[in-house]
Design an enzyme around this catalytic site. Structure first.
Site, PDB file in Angstrom:
ATOM      1  N   GLN A 138       1.780  -6.274  -3.059  1.00 34.86           N
ATOM      2  CA  GLN A 138       2.279  -5.875  -1.942  1.00 34.86           C
ATOM      3  C   GLN A 138       3.653  -5.641  -1.818  1.00 34.86           C
ATOM      4  O   GLN A 138       4.072  -4.296  -1.972  1.00 34.86           O
ATOM      5  CB  GLN A 138       2.420  -7.329  -1.172  1.00 34.86           C
ATOM      6  CG  GLN A 138       1.053  -8.231  -0.953  1.00 34.86           C
ATOM      7  CD  GLN A 138       0.590  -8.987  -2.409  1.00 34.86           C
ATOM      8  OE1 GLN A 138       1.393  -9.433  -3.109  1.00 34.86           O
ATOM      9  NE2 GLN A 138      -1.121  -9.141  -2.725  1.00 34.86           N
ATOM     10  N   GLY A 191      -4.564  -3.828  -4.619  1.00 35.37           N
ATOM     11  CA  GLY A 191      -5.169  -3.271  -5.284  1.00 35.37           C
ATOM     12  C   GLY A 191      -4.437  -2.016  -5.628  1.00 35.37           C
ATOM     13  O   GLY A 191      -4.143  -1.219  -4.201  1.00 35.37           O
ATOM     14  N   HIS A 192      -3.905  -1.774  -6.615  1.00 36.38           N
ATOM     15  CA  HIS A 192      -3.578  -0.699  -6.509  1.00 36.38           C
ATOM     16  C   HIS A 192      -4.752   0.703  -7.423  1.00 36.38           C
ATOM     17  O   HIS A 192      -5.065   0.721  -8.397  1.00 36.38           O
ATOM     18  CB  HIS A 192      -1.695  -0.899  -8.175  1.00 36.38           C
ATOM     19  CG  HIS A 192      -1.110  -1.881  -7.171  1.00 36.38           C
ATOM     20  ND1 HIS A 192      -0.346  -2.210  -8.566  1.00 36.38           N
ATOM     21  CD2 HIS A 192      -1.138  -1.891  -6.347  1.00 36.38           C
ATOM     22  CE1 HIS A 192       0.345  -2.996  -8.058  1.00 36.38           C
ATOM     23  NE2 HIS A 192       0.593  -3.266  -6.665  1.00 36.38           N
ATOM     24  N   ASP A 250       0.939  -1.242   0.117  1.00 31.72           N
ATOM     25  CA  ASP A 250       0.103   0.100  -0.062  1.00 31.72           C
ATOM     26  C   ASP A 250       0.959   1.769  -0.124  1.00 31.72           C
ATOM     27  O   ASP A 250       0.267   2.571   0.372  1.00 31.72           O
ATOM     28  CB  ASP A 250      -0.841   0.354   0.810  1.00 31.72           C
ATOM     29  CG  ASP A 250      -1.621  -0.920   1.222  1.00 31.72           C
ATOM     30  OD1 ASP A 250      -2.276  -1.668   0.186  1.00 31.72           O
ATOM     31  OD2 ASP A 250      -2.024  -1.365   2.487  1.00 31.72           O
ATOM     32  N   LYS A 276       2.783   1.892  -4.618  1.00 28.48           N
ATOM     33  CA  LYS A 276       3.400   1.961  -6.286  1.00 28.48           C
ATOM     34  C   LYS A 276       2.928   1.856  -7.600  1.00 28.48           C
ATOM     35  O   LYS A 276       3.216   2.286  -8.556  1.00 28.48           O
ATOM     36  CB  LYS A 276       4.069  -0.180  -6.092  1.00 28.48           C
ATOM     37  CG  LYS A 276       4.821  -0.508  -5.195  1.00 28.48           C
ATOM     38  CD  LYS A 276       4.597  -1.632  -5.168  1.00 28.48           C
ATOM     39  CE  LYS A 276       3.567  -2.767  -4.540  1.00 28.48           C
ATOM     40  NZ  LYS A 276       3.123  -2.149  -3.058  1.00 28.48           N
TER      41      LYS A 276
END
Length: 443
Positions: A224, A40-41, A13, A16
């Protein structure tokens, strides 16, 4: 830009997605090399938010090739749903923009059933997984009973291998008190998805090799973060793959000599989702302020993130195990308004002072963080365009971070938008370049 790996330097988180989106402007191919749809990006482009779970963050740039590597575990239904949503918004107009490795493993319904049963059985010792079947899919891969994309898209082979896998998996499911998963039901659900997935599938290792020979620029995107790496993270509260830079080679099918630089993404503070040790966690008003101001809620699950001061022991660990060439520091703007900002420089464990992350189970939960205090600032940073637009105390904070980390800070993010980024230096400096702190370069 050369061939760059982008990795999370904390517990994920870190931002990225934003950095990969930014760097994609200078790349030809973006590769996602590990993880599953538990990542989740979040990208904000022209004020519009996009959350991606499997497709690389470069997909918002027309004409760029996006590759899902063999190190990823793929939930086919989730992936095709993501494709559909992007196409509705005008992205992925050309199917050739997305390529999926024929060697990637597939998440199947019984993997999700197994994970839920195991987490329930663990009770208070639950790891805190997202229950998306990621761990059991990687477990099947290592046990050599998994099912790869190349076989998933062939109906006859899929039916044969699925029956073999379920014969073993259902024994475990029933032992936990669950209902066995039926082969016919899975085939009925998955075969239509497999047919839709098939046109995107190829040998992506060969694709990347051919691209490299033509000197095309490749950006490798991890999911991650380092502290969730199966080998180098806070085991067992980790993910089931190598989230570090080493995973880029095995997860994409390329050799290490192809990599020119590794950028580690770190927030200006620290967050963590789910269970596990977190030495600098703030369970007070300051921690809640960071959560609310930073929007610290999971992009995939919506779970509130635990927040705390920047942990330089963790960041130095990430520098070492990833071979970081630079650091991108995100969410510096969130620290505005704090009169004092603390940075953890080392740990105390019993009578010993530790400068590295302990491996022993429970060791990190027992450490006492030792802090250095720095003056804060009140100015709003979100409109800053250059290094000199930042207040002196914010610049001093960035300098101190890179001094303690031992590698340079290449850019600073002051907001979620694509352009709310201050670039300080090349993200891939020559590897033998002596580290020069930002103040020597910019002052």
């Amino acid at each position: 830009m050369a061939n760059i790996v982008v990795v999370g330097a904390q517990w994920g988180d870190e931002g990225k997605g934003k950095l990969v989106d930014l760097l994609t402007e200078r790349a030809d191919i973006v590769v996602r090399y590990q993880g599953g749809n538990n990542a989740g990006h979040t990208l904000v482009v022209h004020g519009e938010k996009t959350v991606l779970h499997l497709i690389p963050s470069g997909v918002l740039h027309p004409g760029k090739t996006c590759v899902i590597g063999n190190g990823v575990v793929i939930d086919p239904a989730v992936l095709m749903g993501e494709v559909d949503k992007l196409k509705e918004r005008g992205f992925l107009a050309n199917d050739a923009q997305l390529r999926i490795s024929d060697r990637a493993h597939v998440i199947l319904p019984h993997h999700k059933v197994l994970e839920a049963l195991r987490e329930t059985a663990r009770g208070k010792n639950a790891i805190g997984t997202t229950l998306r079947g990621i761990g059991p899919a990687y477990e099947a891969k290592i046990a050599r009973s998994g099912l790869r994309v190349a076989d998933f898209i062939d109906p006859a082979t899929f039916a044969k291998l699925l029956a073999q896998d379920l014969e073993q998996a259902n024994r475990v499911i029933e032992a936990y008190g669950g209902k066995p998963v039926q082969v016919k039901a899975v085939l009925a659900e998955m075969n239509p998805v497999a047919a839709r997935l098939a046109p995107y599938v190829t040998d992506t290792g060969v694709l990347l090799d051919q691209a490299a020979r033509k000197h095309r620029r490749i950006l490798f995107e991890g999911a991650q973060g380092t502290m969730l790496d199966i080998d180098h993270g806070t085991y067992p509260f980790v993910t089931s793959s190598n989230a570090g830079s080493g995973g880029a080679c095995t997860g994409a099918g390329v050799g290490p000599t192809l990599i020119d630089g590794v950028v580690g993404i770190s927030k200006a503070y620290t967050t963590r989702v789910g269970a596990g040790p977190f030495p600098t966690e703030l369970e007070d008003a300051t921690g809640e302020s960071l959560r609310q101001k930073g929007g610290e809620f999971g992009a995939t699950t919506g779970r509130p993130r635990r927040c705390g001061w920047l942990d330089m022991v963790v960041l130095r660990h990430a520098v070492r195990v990833n071979g970081l060439t630079t650091i991108a520091l995100t969410k510096l703007d969130v620290l505005s308004g704090l009169p004092e900002i603390k940075v953890c420089t080392s740990y105390r464990l019993g009578g010993a002072i530790l400068d590295a992350v302990p491996a022993r189970y429970g060791g990190l939960a027992e450490v006492q963080p030792l802090y250095e205090s720095l003056p804060g600032w009140n100015e709003d940073l979100t409109q800053a365009k250059t290094w000199w637009d930042l207040p002196e105390t914010a610049r001093a904070y960035v300098r101190r971070v890179e001094q303690l980390a031992g590698v340079p800070v290449s850019l600073v993010s002051v907001g979620p938008g694509r352009r709310q980024t201050i670039e300080l230096r090349d993200v891939a400096p020559p590897r033998r370049e002596r580290f020069t702190p930002a103040h020597e370069v910019l002052e």
